[in-house]
Design an enzyme around this catalytic site. Structure first.
Site, PDB file in Angstrom:
ATOM      1  CD  GLU A  94      -2.887  -1.220   2.588  1.00  0.00           C
ATOM      2  OE1 GLU A  94      -4.102  -1.188   2.277  1.00  0.00           O
ATOM      3  OE2 GLU A  94      -2.372  -0.852   3.446  1.00  0.00           O
ATOM      4  CB  CYS A 128       2.892   7.342   3.073  1.00  0.00           C
ATOM      5  SG  CYS A 128       3.745   6.202   4.263  1.00  0.00           S
ATOM      6  CB  CYS A 143       7.466  -4.922   8.279  1.00  0.00           C
ATOM      7  SG  CYS A 143       8.725  -4.192   9.268  1.00  0.00           S
ATOM      8  CB  CYS A 194       6.924  -2.964  16.072  1.00  0.00           C
ATOM      9  SG  CYS A 194       8.718  -2.546  15.538  1.00  0.00           S
ATOM     10  CB  CYS A 213       3.174  -1.905  13.436  1.00  0.00           C
ATOM     11  SG  CYS A 213       3.607  -1.566  11.732  1.00  0.00           S
ATOM     12  CB  CYS A 218       1.779   6.326  11.712  1.00  0.00           C
ATOM     13  SG  CYS A 218       3.203   5.389  12.454  1.00  0.00           S
TER      14      CYS A 218
END
Length: 397
Positions: A116, A129, A136, A140, A143, A374
């Site tokens: 995205e 962005c 990933c 974390c 997230c 975020c």
């Protein structure tokens, strides 16, 4: 109130620094430097100056349709497009909010991976962005991207194509109510899916394509580009020596090792002192102020004493303007029981930092309604209608 509440849904995923090997996307014009483009064009049986023409169409004119390349002979246009501009990103859906000023695009890559990107128009700038990995590997727990795991690295051209698409949207009046001359993408933030410095070669390649003057690149200022990282210290040190004065954003999220080990698992590899030292060295080398990203999570990392500790950690490295703290209200993600800090706690955190001379702002939570803020990018299911529009709710600045 306890000093720290153990996160109820802490990550059990492993850290992954090396992406799984998958079939590479086809080589694209944006993967090549100007010299390689000339060589490739000649090897395809064309004059070297065709490379300059093709670059002008792609980077400067943003023209992907070979029928618009009227300065090239009709007989070679399709051949050049097929050889050097293979399709890399296929739009699956677009979601908009903020009265059309924010657009999130879900892309399918050549191998079916989903990523995205988010295009955001502000009164004084337009920010793109971009994602640098499909998924990933940094795990974390707050997230959505980190909890999805890592599928693969993206190529240089796949990263650049996200920016080019944003520029085309602006050129075609797709973002908000344009008045006068069409706006341009002025800022790029590597804050989408992925840990940029874990895909170092492709990200640096993309940075060079973005900053190379037109027509051989997009001609952006390095000062308008921000690369975010959870703190891969060797790569931060390497980036400092690249001659690319982009802004470094360090996702710190806690000023002490005990808590940061929980929130940012890479801290078990490079601790708070090590990553802050690397950020300080980056600022010293590049003369660019570092941004410290700090997501505020209610009753987890937003206590006044942690603001005091954060100020102490940063001020220990000096007060020569090397750092700025960017506080980020936690954005909701599916299944998470964490929530954003109370407004009074956020305000007190800001006050404590300011009282100790640490520059601080609270980030505009643009795109939250479409899971584009975020920590929310997760490349969800692809079976959603394109052009779904969220309610025009304005985020607080």
């Amino acid at each position: 109130m306890p000093e720290y509440v153990q996160p109820p849904d802490r990550s059990s995923l492993p850290l992954v620094f090396t992406a799984p090997r998958r079939g590479k996307p086809p080589t694209h014009w944006a993967d090549l430097d100007p010299a390689s483009r000339r060589t490739a064009v000649e090897q395809a049986g064309h004059r070297a100056y065709r490379a300059r023409q093709l670059s002008a169409h792609y980077f400067e004119g943003l023209r992907s349709d070979p029928e618009t390349w009227t300065d090239l002979p009709a007989g070679v246009r399709s051949e050049l497009a097929s050889a050097f501009l293979p399709p890399l990103l296929t739009s699956v859906r677009e979601l908009t909010c903020d009265d059309g000023d924010t657009v999130k695009t879900l892309w399918r890559l050549h191998d079916g991976a989903l990523v995205e990107s988010v295009l955001m128009r502000y009164p004084d700038r337009v920010t793109m962005c971009v994602s640098s990995q499909a998924g990933c590997g940094m795990a974390c727990p707050f997230c959505a991207t980190g909890q999805g795991g890592l599928q693969r690295n993206m190529s240089t051209a796949e990263i650049v194509e996200q920016v080019v698409d944003g520029a085309r949207k602006l050129a075609h009046g797709r973002l908000g109510d344009a008045q006068g001359e069409a706006p341009r993408v002025s800022n790029v933030v590597f804050m989408g899916m992925g840990e940029p410095l874990a895909n170092y070669k492709s990200v640096v390649g993309a940075l060079r394509q973005l900053t190379t003057p037109k027509p051989d690149g997009l001609g952006m200022s390095a000062r308008g580009i921000t690369v975010s990282t959870v703190g891969l210290v060797p790569r931060i040190n390497q980036l400092a020596e690249e001659g690319l004065p982009v802004t470094l954003a360090l996702s710190l999220h806690a000023p002490d090792d005990e808590l940061r080990d929980e929130l940012v698992p890479v801290n078990t590899r490079w601790n708070v002192d090590e990553v802050v030292d690397a950020a300080w060295e980056y600022a010293r080398t590049t003369k660019r102020r570092v941004s410290i990203e700090y997501i505020l999570i209610r009753d987890v990392n937003d206590q006044p004493q942690r603001a005091e500790q954060l100020a102490k950690v940063l001020k220990r490295r000096g007060s020569w303007g090397w750092v700025h703290v960017n506080l980020i209200p936690l954005n909701p993600t599916p299944g998470s029981r964490w929530t954003a800090s109370r407004r009074r706690d956020e305000d007190e955190f800001v006050r404590r930092l300011q009282a100790r001379g640490v520059p601080v702002t609270v980030r505009d939570t643009r795109g939250r309604e479409i899971d584009g803020a975020c920590g929310q990018l997760a490349a969800g299911s692809a079976d959603v209608d394109a052009s779904v529009t969220a309610p025009p709710v304005r985020a607080r600045v």
